[in-house]
Design a protein around this motif. Sequence first.
Motif, short mmCIF file in Angstrom:
data_model
loop_
_atom_site.label_atom_id
_atom_site.label_comp_id
_atom_site.label_asym_id
_atom_site.label_seq_id
_atom_site.Cartn_x
_atom_site.Cartn_y
_atom_site.Cartn_z
N VAL A 113 0.85 -1.19 0.00
CA VAL A 113 0.00 0.00 0.00
C VAL A 113 0.88 1.23 0.00
O VAL A 113 2.03 1.19 0.40
CB VAL A 113 -0.92 0.03 1.25
CG1 VAL A 113 -1.92 -1.09 1.21
CG2 VAL A 113 -0.10 -0.04 2.54
N THR A 114 0.32 2.32 -0.45
CA THR A 114 0.98 3.62 -0.33
C THR A 114 0.26 4.34 0.80
O THR A 114 -0.92 4.66 0.70
CB THR A 114 0.86 4.42 -1.63
OG1 THR A 114 1.50 3.70 -2.68
CG2 THR A 114 1.53 5.78 -1.47
N TRP A 115 0.98 4.58 1.89
CA TRP A 115 0.35 5.13 3.07
C TRP A 115 0.17 6.63 2.96
O TRP A 115 0.98 7.34 2.42
CB TRP A 115 1.20 4.81 4.30
CG TRP A 115 1.29 3.37 4.59
CD1 TRP A 115 0.25 2.47 4.63
CD2 TRP A 115 2.47 2.62 4.86
NE1 TRP A 115 0.72 1.23 4.93
CE2 TRP A 115 2.07 1.28 5.08
CE3 TRP A 115 3.82 2.94 4.98
CZ2 TRP A 115 2.97 0.28 5.38
CZ3 TRP A 115 4.71 1.94 5.28
CH2 TRP A 115 4.29 0.63 5.48
N ALA A 116 -0.92 7.13 3.54
CA ALA A 116 -1.10 8.57 3.67
C ALA A 116 -0.16 9.05 4.76
O ALA A 116 -0.04 8.45 5.81
CB ALA A 116 -2.55 8.87 4.06
N VAL A 117 0.55 10.14 4.48
CA VAL A 117 1.52 10.66 5.43
C VAL A 117 0.86 11.68 6.33
O VAL A 117 0.29 12.66 5.85
CB VAL A 117 2.72 11.29 4.70
CG1 VAL A 117 3.71 11.86 5.70
CG2 VAL A 117 3.39 10.26 3.81
N ALA B 73 9.16 9.99 1.09
CA ALA B 73 9.75 9.01 0.18
C ALA B 73 9.37 7.59 0.59
O ALA B 73 9.00 6.76 -0.25
CB ALA B 73 11.27 9.17 0.14
N LEU B 74 9.45 7.30 1.87
CA LEU B 74 9.08 5.96 2.34
C LEU B 74 7.61 5.67 2.08
O LEU B 74 7.23 4.53 1.80
CB LEU B 74 9.37 5.84 3.84
CG LEU B 74 10.84 5.74 4.23
CD1 LEU B 74 10.99 5.92 5.74
CD2 LEU B 74 11.44 4.41 3.79
N GLY B 75 6.78 6.69 2.16
CA GLY B 75 5.36 6.49 1.92
C GLY B 75 4.97 6.37 0.47
O GLY B 75 3.84 5.98 0.16
N ARG B 76 5.91 6.63 -0.47
CA ARG B 76 5.53 6.61 -1.89
C ARG B 76 5.33 5.22 -2.49
O ARG B 76 4.45 5.12 -3.39
CB ARG B 76 6.55 7.40 -2.73
CG ARG B 76 6.20 8.91 -2.68
CD ARG B 76 6.93 9.65 -3.74
NE ARG B 76 8.34 9.83 -3.49
CZ ARG B 76 8.88 10.88 -2.88
NH1 ARG B 76 8.10 11.83 -2.38
NH2 ARG B 76 10.18 10.98 -2.72
N ALA C 262 5.50 -2.19 2.47
CA ALA C 262 5.38 -1.82 1.06
C ALA C 262 6.54 -2.37 0.24
O ALA C 262 6.76 -1.92 -0.88
CB ALA C 262 5.30 -0.31 0.92
N ALA C 263 7.28 -3.33 0.80
CA ALA C 263 8.44 -3.88 0.08
C ALA C 263 7.99 -4.62 -1.18
O ALA C 263 7.04 -5.39 -1.15
CB ALA C 263 9.21 -4.83 0.99
N THR D 204 8.41 -10.68 0.18
CA THR D 204 7.24 -11.34 0.77
C THR D 204 7.39 -11.46 2.28
O THR D 204 6.46 -11.22 3.04
CB THR D 204 7.03 -12.72 0.14
OG1 THR D 204 6.77 -12.56 -1.26
CG2 THR D 204 5.85 -13.45 0.78
N THR D 205 8.59 -11.84 2.72
CA THR D 205 8.83 -11.97 4.16
C THR D 205 8.67 -10.64 4.87
O THR D 205 8.03 -10.56 5.93
CB THR D 205 10.24 -12.55 4.41
OG1 THR D 205 10.33 -13.85 3.81
CG2 THR D 205 10.51 -12.67 5.90
N PHE D 206 9.21 -9.57 4.30
CA PHE D 206 9.06 -8.24 4.91
C PHE D 206 7.59 -7.85 5.01
O PHE D 206 7.13 -7.38 6.05
CB PHE D 206 9.81 -7.18 4.09
CG PHE D 206 11.30 -7.20 4.26
CD1 PHE D 206 11.86 -7.22 5.52
CD2 PHE D 206 12.14 -7.19 3.16
CE1 PHE D 206 13.25 -7.22 5.68
CE2 PHE D 206 13.52 -7.20 3.31
CZ PHE D 206 14.08 -7.22 4.57
#
Length: 219
Positions: A6-10, A25-28, A50-51, A116-118
């Motif tokens: 998912v792309t999280w709302a910041v 950047a992490l949320g993108r 989101a990996a 997948t593990t992350f």
Amino acid sequence: MVASPVTWAVPVIDLAPQAGAAVLALGRPEPVVLIDSQADLAALVLAAGAAEPSTVAVLVRHTSGFLCAAMPPQVPDRLRIPVSPARDLRPRDIEFGISVDAVGTGTGISAAARATTFRRLADPAAVPGDFTRPGHVITVRVLTAHLPPVTLPGAAVALVRATGGEPIAAYGHLVSERDPTGLAGAREAREFARREGLTAVSTAELVERGPSLAAAVRP
């Protein structure tokens, strides 16, 4: 069941400019370069939930390939992932746990398998039986319950939680391109970030807005 990326709302949060840029950047979601200037070390960090195979491949390519998942201790406790018995050299605010693979990922070592593990580690619905032990993702318990974050894993968890997602950070230490037998220092890490078009942030920049990350750092 694997959580969908998912792309999280910041959320709106008072952060130093570079810290805020790293959260965005992490949320993108994109990798960021997290720098510990005092220790002269750096890590490539992803939001674990989101990996994707492509972003985990970036971590594998530019790190030693020793990839970790940093998280509050409640997560490995719930998933029954024990603390590693080799704890004599650990920093005071983290504990290394047993490594894991998500069930059904084959050997578990590929970028796709570790993505997948992350994601499964970051899935609130995950259960202990979703993982085999040992595996190829090192679990790291972030014990910090105070400010500022002391280590790269603690800072990584704080940044990921500030995105509004599950506070699980995937990371690997950046390897030096000048000397591939060693790790990149702070200066080389910033050069790497500029060259690769990645956001770089230091743990010192997080400390500047420490109170704003209080909820993010506390387990």
